[in-house]
Design an enzyme around this catalytic site. Structure first.
Site, PDB file in Angstrom:
ATOM      1  N   ARG A 195      41.140  47.004  45.333  1.00  0.00           N
ATOM      2  CA  ARG A 195      41.470  45.458  44.773  1.00  0.00           C
ATOM      3  C   ARG A 195      42.723  44.583  45.824  1.00  0.00           C
ATOM      4  NH1 ARG A 195      44.152  42.682  38.994  1.00  0.00           N
ATOM      5  NH2 ARG A 195      45.900  43.720  39.745  1.00  0.00           N
ATOM      6  N   SER A 255      36.053  40.575  33.714  1.00  0.00           N
ATOM      7  CA  SER A 255      37.837  40.085  33.069  1.00  0.00           C
ATOM      8  C   SER A 255      37.473  39.090  31.802  1.00  0.00           C
ATOM      9  CB  SER A 255      38.836  39.369  34.540  1.00  0.00           C
ATOM     10  OG  SER A 255      38.907  40.485  34.730  1.00  0.00           O
ATOM     11  N   LYS A 291      51.036  39.424  37.677  1.00  0.00           N
ATOM     12  CA  LYS A 291      50.751  38.398  38.424  1.00  0.00           C
ATOM     13  C   LYS A 291      50.704  37.685  37.202  1.00  0.00           C
ATOM     14  CE  LYS A 291      45.535  39.285  37.277  1.00  0.00           C
ATOM     15  NZ  LYS A 291      44.559  39.195  37.654  1.00  0.00           N
TER      16      LYS A 291
END
Length: 201
Positions: free
Chosen positions: A32, A101, A130
């Site tokens: 990522r 997701s 996050k």
């Protein structure tokens, strides 16, 4: 439906981690990358892919589906917002597997309509990495998702630690994913081995 490559699923932010964690035994790793210039981004992805091939790792690229197609990456992982712009037909035509997701029933319905190769549910516990629009789901939501998706592989993510990993597997997850619990630890390679021992027992 194809089973996931492994019950642990580290998420990493550089190619070097693919080398280190792959060398320690991780076989399912998400790369990522954020806020990189195009040339540097592609170079990092290529290096990560090279390390993945070296260690027999199934590499998952987050977000950058077009680059995944160009480079022949194994999997692409998309968030709900990425589905707005991703060319799912091109991804399928390119033979790349797809993970999506989910955080709520509406997102799960949307994900399932895309015929994914796995769905991820999170955050299972609170995460500080996050800002999340959704609160902790808890392991019981994994059991609910398991019933809703049948044999489709399920990934648990968000606030998962070594001590919590097995609870996710017991609740119905096929694989447990984490960032900090691998790459923000004093002994990341040791963490890979400890997690494998915890979830494959």
């Amino acid at each position: 439906m194809t089973a996931l490559p492994q019950k642990i699923y580290p998420v990493v932010d550089s190619a070097t981690w693919v080398d280190r964690l792959g060398g320690a035994g991780a076989r399912f790793i998400q790369l990522r990358l954020k806020d990189m210039e195009e040339d540097a981004l592609r170079a990092e992805i290529r290096q990560g892919h090279a390390y993945a091939k070296q260690h027999g790792v199934c590499l998952v690229l987050n977000d950058y589906w077009q680059i995944a197609l160009d480079e022949g990456i194994d999997y692409i992982h998309l968030g709900q917002e990425d589905l707005d712009t991703a060319d799912l037909a091109a991804i399928r035509k390119g033979g790349i597997r797809l993970g999506i997701s989910t955080h709520c029933h509406e997102e799960l319905d949307r994900a399932l309509s895309c015929n994914p190769d796995y769905v991820a549910l999170g955050p299972i516990w609170e995460t500080k990495l996050k800002k999340m629009a959704f609160g902790p789901q808890g392991p019981l939501k994994l059991t609910e998702w398991r019933k809703l998706i049948g044999n489709l592989p399920l990934v648990a993510i968000g606030g998962i630690t070594l001590e919590r990993a097995w609870a996710c597997i017991e609740a119905g997850a096929d694989s447990v994913s984490a960032v900090s619990a691998f790459i923000r630890q004093p002994d990341p390679e040791g963490q890979v081995k400890a997690w494998l021992a915890a979830v494959e027992g």
